[in-house]
Design a protein around this motif. Structure first.
Motif, PDB file in Angstrom:
ATOM      1  N   PRO A  38       0.812  -1.217   0.000  1.00  0.00           N
ATOM      2  CA  PRO A  38       0.000   0.000   0.000  1.00  0.00           C
ATOM      3  C   PRO A  38       0.848   1.272   0.000  1.00  0.00           C
ATOM      4  N   ARG A  39       1.989   1.236   0.695  1.00  0.00           N
ATOM      5  CA  ARG A  39       2.834   2.428   0.746  1.00  0.00           C
ATOM      6  C   ARG A  39       3.469   2.727  -0.610  1.00  0.00           C
ATOM      7  N   THR A  40       4.046   1.705  -1.255  1.00  0.00           N
ATOM      8  CA  THR A  40       4.702   1.958  -2.539  1.00  0.00           C
ATOM      9  C   THR A  40       3.675   2.266  -3.630  1.00  0.00           C
ATOM     10  N   LEU A  41       2.484   1.672  -3.523  1.00  0.00           N
ATOM     11  CA  LEU A  41       1.427   2.042  -4.466  1.00  0.00           C
ATOM     12  C   LEU A  41       1.044   3.500  -4.265  1.00  0.00           C
ATOM     13  N   GLY A  42       0.961   3.934  -2.998  1.00  0.00           N
ATOM     14  CA  GLY A  42       0.636   5.328  -2.725  1.00  0.00           C
ATOM     15  C   GLY A  42       1.668   6.280  -3.300  1.00  0.00           C
ATOM     16  N   MET A  43       2.947   5.927  -3.195  1.00  0.00           N
ATOM     17  CA  MET A  43       3.995   6.759  -3.786  1.00  0.00           C
ATOM     18  C   MET A  43       3.845   6.827  -5.304  1.00  0.00           C
ATOM     19  N   THR A  44       3.490   5.703  -5.899  1.00  0.00           N
ATOM     20  CA  THR A  44       3.309   5.670  -7.352  1.00  0.00           C
ATOM     21  C   THR A  44       2.110   6.504  -7.771  1.00  0.00           C
ATOM     22  N   LEU A  45       1.005   6.374  -7.051  1.00  0.00           N
ATOM     23  CA  LEU A  45      -0.186   7.168  -7.358  1.00  0.00           C
ATOM     24  C   LEU A  45       0.089   8.657  -7.182  1.00  0.00           C
ATOM     25  N   SER A  46       0.876   8.999  -6.175  1.00  0.00           N
ATOM     26  CA  SER A  46       1.239  10.397  -5.973  1.00  0.00           C
ATOM     27  C   SER A  46       2.008  10.934  -7.177  1.00  0.00           C
ATOM     28  N   GLY A  47       2.941  10.132  -7.684  1.00  0.00           N
ATOM     29  CA  GLY A  47       3.688  10.547  -8.865  1.00  0.00           C
ATOM     30  C   GLY A  47       2.797  10.683 -10.086  1.00  0.00           C
ATOM     31  N   LEU A  48       1.855   9.765 -10.245  1.00  0.00           N
ATOM     32  CA  LEU A  48       0.938   9.835 -11.385  1.00  0.00           C
ATOM     33  C   LEU A  48       0.027  11.057 -11.274  1.00  0.00           C
TER      34      LEU A  48
ATOM     35  N   THR B 154       0.981  13.885  -9.947  1.00  0.00           N
ATOM     36  CA  THR B 154       1.855  14.982 -10.368  1.00  0.00           C
ATOM     37  C   THR B 154       1.920  15.073 -11.888  1.00  0.00           C
ATOM     38  N   LEU B 155       1.833  13.927 -12.552  1.00  0.00           N
ATOM     39  CA  LEU B 155       1.909  13.877 -14.015  1.00  0.00           C
ATOM     40  C   LEU B 155       0.563  14.132 -14.688  1.00  0.00           C
ATOM     41  N   GLY B 156      -0.489  14.353 -13.903  1.00  0.00           N
ATOM     42  CA  GLY B 156      -1.792  14.673 -14.473  1.00  0.00           C
ATOM     43  C   GLY B 156      -2.610  13.479 -14.901  1.00  0.00           C
ATOM     44  N   VAL B 157      -2.227  12.274 -14.466  1.00  0.00           N
ATOM     45  CA  VAL B 157      -2.987  11.076 -14.818  1.00  0.00           C
ATOM     46  C   VAL B 157      -4.275  10.990 -14.007  1.00  0.00           C
ATOM     47  N   LEU B 158      -4.223  11.441 -12.766  1.00  0.00           N
ATOM     48  CA  LEU B 158      -5.384  11.507 -11.888  1.00  0.00           C
ATOM     49  C   LEU B 158      -5.157  12.676 -10.941  1.00  0.00           C
ATOM     50  N   GLU B 159      -6.075  12.878 -10.007  1.00  0.00           N
ATOM     51  CA  GLU B 159      -5.940  13.990  -9.073  1.00  0.00           C
ATOM     52  C   GLU B 159      -6.081  13.478  -7.644  1.00  0.00           C
ATOM     53  N   THR B 160      -5.609  14.272  -6.707  1.00  0.00           N
ATOM     54  CA  THR B 160      -5.883  13.983  -5.301  1.00  0.00           C
ATOM     55  C   THR B 160      -7.165  14.703  -4.904  1.00  0.00           C
ATOM     56  N   TRP B 161      -7.846  14.138  -3.920  1.00  0.00           N
ATOM     57  CA  TRP B 161      -9.106  14.714  -3.451  1.00  0.00           C
ATOM     58  C   TRP B 161      -8.807  15.569  -2.237  1.00  0.00           C
ATOM     59  N   GLY B 162      -9.099  16.860  -2.331  1.00  0.00           N
ATOM     60  CA  GLY B 162      -8.696  17.795  -1.294  1.00  0.00           C
ATOM     61  C   GLY B 162      -9.548  17.761  -0.047  1.00  0.00           C
ATOM     62  N   GLU B 163     -10.788  17.271  -0.139  1.00  0.00           N
ATOM     63  CA  GLU B 163     -11.702  17.338   1.001  1.00  0.00           C
ATOM     64  C   GLU B 163     -11.531  16.119   1.902  1.00  0.00           C
ATOM     65  N   THR B 164     -10.374  16.019   2.543  1.00  0.00           N
ATOM     66  CA  THR B 164     -10.116  14.861   3.388  1.00  0.00           C
ATOM     67  C   THR B 164      -9.084  15.209   4.442  1.00  0.00           C
ATOM     68  N   VAL B 165      -9.102  14.454   5.521  1.00  0.00           N
ATOM     69  CA  VAL B 165      -8.047  14.521   6.526  1.00  0.00           C
ATOM     70  C   VAL B 165      -7.464  13.120   6.634  1.00  0.00           C
ATOM     71  N   GLY B 166      -6.234  13.030   7.105  1.00  0.00           N
ATOM     72  CA  GLY B 166      -5.603  11.721   7.196  1.00  0.00           C
ATOM     73  C   GLY B 166      -4.964  11.331   5.879  1.00  0.00           C
ATOM     74  N   PRO B 167      -4.912  10.017   5.587  1.00  0.00           N
ATOM     75  CA  PRO B 167      -4.245   9.541   4.369  1.00  0.00           C
ATOM     76  C   PRO B 167      -4.846  10.153   3.106  1.00  0.00           C
ATOM     77  N   THR B 168      -3.991  10.362   2.123  1.00  0.00           N
ATOM     78  CA  THR B 168      -4.417  10.960   0.858  1.00  0.00           C
ATOM     79  C   THR B 168      -5.450  10.083   0.166  1.00  0.00           C
ATOM     80  N   ARG B 169      -6.468  10.726  -0.354  1.00  0.00           N
ATOM     81  CA  ARG B 169      -7.429  10.040  -1.213  1.00  0.00           C
ATOM     82  C   ARG B 169      -7.218  10.517  -2.647  1.00  0.00           C
ATOM     83  N   TYR B 170      -7.451   9.616  -3.585  1.00  0.00           N
ATOM     84  CA  TYR B 170      -7.216   9.917  -4.993  1.00  0.00           C
ATOM     85  C   TYR B 170      -8.542  10.001  -5.737  1.00  0.00           C
ATOM     86  N   ASP B 171      -8.662  11.023  -6.561  1.00  0.00           N
ATOM     87  CA  ASP B 171      -9.891  11.265  -7.315  1.00  0.00           C
ATOM     88  C   ASP B 171      -9.831  10.481  -8.622  1.00  0.00           C
TER      89      ASP B 171
END
Length: 230
Positions: A173-183, A185-202
């Motif tokens: 889960p951690r390395t997948l999260g790092m990969t999703l974070s990079g994606l 950044t590259l505009g493949v998907l977005e993070t969801w801003g309305e959250t607290v705690g671990p990052t959620r991906y839109d």
């Protein structure tokens, strides 16, 4: 061989350049699969023992006009026509909004792409320069991240939730999260801003065509070995 020269009409026009060992045929923009295969077959003759490269410079007009099935038929027909010949087939296609989904379905970015010219290459280079650790995760795990994104039934998952849908994953889960974070950044998907705690991906913002371009660009870049991130 060009399938997008609209000034020539439907008939094929062939030019031979002996000193460059080149023969090329210009076809009209409405050329169908049979016309393209006939043009290729016309260059072969009876002897296929010489090294031969067949280049279809852009199948985008065929893809847009006749659909994915027509391009599949073209690739299969070329393989049958060239069966027993020494050589290779190179198929070019303009990657646009109208062709991206079909290109992604037709061509595996890991094995079918030799070269790609896409703006995401600049952003990958910037990520590599500015955040080499995240770049390493993206380079190593983009294919598994794509599977996690496309297999997830949630619209706004955390990385650990997206990870649960993977079968026999290489990532955690951690390395997948790092990969999703990079994606993200590259505009493949977005993070969801309305959250607290671990990052959620839109995942509603997921762009499969851009995902394909990222994977194809990384797969075509064979200048380095595999990253060493765990």
């Amino acid at each position: 061989m060009s399938a997008n020269d609209s000034t020539r009409g439907a008939d094929a026009t062939t030019q031979v350049v002996p000193d460059r060992r080149l023969a090329y045929t210009l076809l009209g923009s409405n050329a169908d699969v049979e016309q393209i295969i006939e043009a290729v077959a016309g260059h072969l003759g009876d002897d296929c023992e010489f090294g031969l490269t067949v280049l279809i410079d852009d199948v985008a007009p065929l893809l847009v006009g006749a659909g994915r099935e027509a391009v599949e038929a073209l690739v299969d027909g070329l393989a049958e026509t060239l069966d027993g010949c020494r050589g290779s087939v190179v198929v070019g296609c303009s990657l646009t909004e109208s062709t991206a989904a079909s290109v992604a379905a037709l061509f595996d970015p890991r094995t079918d792409v030799d070269q790609i010219d896409h703006p995401v290459a600049v952003e990958l280079a910037a990520l590599r320069r500015d955040d080499p650790t995240t770049f390493g995760y993206v380079r190593r795990h983009w294919w598994e991240a794509q599977a996690a994104i496309e297999g997830c039934e949630r619209n706004y998952p955390q990385a650990k939730q997206a990870h649960t849908g993977l079968s026999d994953p290489e990532t955690t889960p951690r390395t997948l999260g790092m990969t999703l974070s990079g994606l993200a950044t590259l505009g493949v998907l977005e993070t969801w801003g309305e959250t607290v705690g671990p990052t959620r991906y839109d995942l509603t913002a997921y762009d499969p065509g851009r995902m394909w371009a990222v994977g194809a660009t990384l797969a075509a870049d064979r200048t380095d070995g595999e990253p060493t991130n765990d």
